[in-house]
Design a protein around this motif. Sequence first.
Motif, mmCIF file in Angstrom:
data_model
loop_
_atom_site.group_PDB
_atom_site.id
_atom_site.type_symbol
_atom_site.label_atom_id
_atom_site.label_comp_id
_atom_site.label_asym_id
_atom_site.label_seq_id
_atom_site.Cartn_x
_atom_site.Cartn_y
_atom_site.Cartn_z
ATOM 1 N N GLU A 239 95.704 -29.636 3.217
ATOM 2 C CA GLU A 239 96.787 -30.663 3.640
ATOM 3 C C GLU A 239 97.434 -31.409 2.912
ATOM 4 O OE1 GLU A 239 96.690 -33.932 7.122
ATOM 5 O OE2 GLU A 239 96.258 -32.033 7.715
ATOM 6 N N GLN A 241 98.635 -34.639 1.272
ATOM 7 C CA GLN A 241 98.545 -36.127 1.418
ATOM 8 C C GLN A 241 99.488 -36.884 0.559
ATOM 9 O OE1 GLN A 241 95.857 -37.661 3.326
ATOM 10 N NE2 GLN A 241 96.051 -35.649 4.224
ATOM 11 N N PHE A 253 96.349 -33.276 -2.312
ATOM 12 C CA PHE A 253 95.801 -32.235 -1.139
ATOM 13 C C PHE A 253 94.257 -32.783 -0.852
ATOM 14 C CE2 PHE A 253 98.969 -29.599 -3.354
ATOM 15 C CZ PHE A 253 99.696 -29.270 -2.363
ATOM 16 N N VAL A 256 90.934 -29.568 4.887
ATOM 17 C CA VAL A 256 90.665 -29.840 6.241
ATOM 18 C C VAL A 256 89.883 -28.718 6.761
ATOM 19 C CG1 VAL A 256 91.838 -30.499 8.479
ATOM 20 C CG2 VAL A 256 92.859 -31.285 6.448
ATOM 21 N N LYS A 259 91.424 -25.801 9.824
ATOM 22 C CA LYS A 259 93.087 -26.467 9.789
ATOM 23 C C LYS A 259 94.088 -25.833 10.597
ATOM 24 C CE LYS A 259 96.714 -28.202 7.846
ATOM 25 N NZ LYS A 259 97.265 -29.542 8.480
ATOM 26 N N TYR A 260 93.879 -24.498 10.460
ATOM 27 C CA TYR A 260 94.813 -23.444 11.389
ATOM 28 C C TYR A 260 94.634 -23.775 12.699
ATOM 29 C CZ TYR A 260 95.428 -21.839 6.508
ATOM 30 O OH TYR A 260 96.050 -21.817 5.278
ATOM 31 N N ASN A 263 96.214 -27.114 13.454
ATOM 32 C CA ASN A 263 97.717 -26.864 13.500
ATOM 33 C C ASN A 263 98.114 -26.304 14.840
ATOM 34 O OD1 ASN A 263 97.987 -27.669 10.892
ATOM 35 N ND2 ASN A 263 98.383 -25.784 9.986
ATOM 36 N N ASN A 320 103.228 -28.589 9.696
ATOM 37 C CA ASN A 320 102.172 -29.658 9.962
ATOM 38 C C ASN A 320 101.664 -30.029 8.485
ATOM 39 O OD1 ASN A 320 100.936 -31.330 11.756
ATOM 40 N ND2 ASN A 320 99.391 -29.904 11.772
ATOM 41 N N ASN A 321 102.390 -30.299 7.454
ATOM 42 C CA ASN A 321 101.970 -30.676 6.096
ATOM 43 C C ASN A 321 100.705 -29.756 5.453
ATOM 44 O OD1 ASN A 321 103.950 -32.772 6.285
ATOM 45 N ND2 ASN A 321 101.953 -34.252 7.096
ATOM 46 N N THR A 322 100.998 -28.377 5.504
ATOM 47 C CA THR A 322 99.860 -27.224 5.179
ATOM 48 C C THR A 322 100.263 -26.610 3.997
ATOM 49 O OG1 THR A 322 99.510 -26.854 7.628
ATOM 50 C CG2 THR A 322 98.914 -25.506 6.090
ATOM 51 N N THR A 336 103.483 -25.815 -1.028
ATOM 52 C CA THR A 336 103.995 -26.309 0.470
ATOM 53 C C THR A 336 105.510 -25.977 0.498
ATOM 54 O OG1 THR A 336 104.486 -28.723 -0.483
ATOM 55 C CG2 THR A 336 102.203 -28.167 0.209
#
Length: 376
Positions: A239, A241, A253, A256, A259-260, A263, A320-322, A336
């Motif tokens: 994610e 940062q 980064f 997380v 993570k998915y 999301n 989502n900032n992934t 990204t």
Amino acid sequence: MELHALQAYWWLLISVLGAILVFMLFVQGGQTMLFERKRFEGQLDAEIGSIGVKWELTFTTLVVFGGAFFASFPLFYSTSFGGAYWLWMLILFSFVLQAVSYEYRRKPGNLFGRRTYDLFLFINGSVGCILLGVAVGTLFFGGEFTVVKGNIVDSAAPVISRWTSTHGLEAIANWRNLLLGVMVLMLARTLASLYFLNNVRQNDAFDAINRRRVLVNGAVFVVLFLAFAAVLLTASGLEVQPENGTVEGSHSFVEVPYKYFVNLVDMWWVAVMFLVGVVGVLAGIAMGAFMPRLAHKGIWPAGVGVILVVLSLFFIAGYNNTAYYRSLLDPASSLTIYNSSSSQFTLEVMSWVSLIIPFVLAYIVAVWRKMNRPAR
């Protein structure tokens, strides 16, 4: 539009093209059935005649997909297409085999014979689907590359993205990528069977063959899909940062867990889209396998469902900032939609051009309907 809005908009367009491409792989799925034991005379010609008029649409969608990535997210294009070139060259070679086969398989006096070109079509259908799934798998499970933008001023080797010596072959050895690849193959075979039920009106024996294909291939696909969903939704991801308050600037980064899945929870509308798509695919399979009177309509809920599910997967990969392209060698090199896109000016100009997409889609629909007439 602000830059971050343009980046999100172009990821949406990329997602739409990717979803259409996955649906159009029913052509490749049909090609994998050419060497099955035929039950009546003329079945092979009926199947080839049905999908043979659609193969150019699949190839064109693939080319447009790559071109859109190049124009909107050039750093991904140079990193993946330019670095993992063995993977992409194998994909391209399989599609070249397809183009050559449809051009020459029926011409009299060809050197190799019709069955040789049918074998080429089988290779494109099976290998092409699996490798495309592997390539998409790297969006979730990463690749072995590094990105150093300062290399652009190195006159000896001005290469921003560097890959490992295997140049994409290692992605094929990743079991999670292969799981997605085989799943895509079984989905393509299922969609092809549903498409034959809808497009080719031969006899009851042909319908029975394809209903059985839908049942077998659809059952295998569902098992593989459940396995892939379990692997994906329990996987960790990176994610963004932001270090200066905006994702467009420099950032780091953080990994997380789940993570998915996170999301999907954060973007509830994507979760709804995903579930509706899954229901549509299952409904199409059920109609094709168990409802003879509705079997010829199963391709429509299944096709819409596939597009919704693939859209959802692209959304949770990039929004989502992934980090949608994770570097397994250097997390800071991960890509990204913010650090890999074109400039705001370029995205703005292309956004105006993208307004013609609805007209292009209308043209495709018109051509599709015209192509279907001789096959009925």
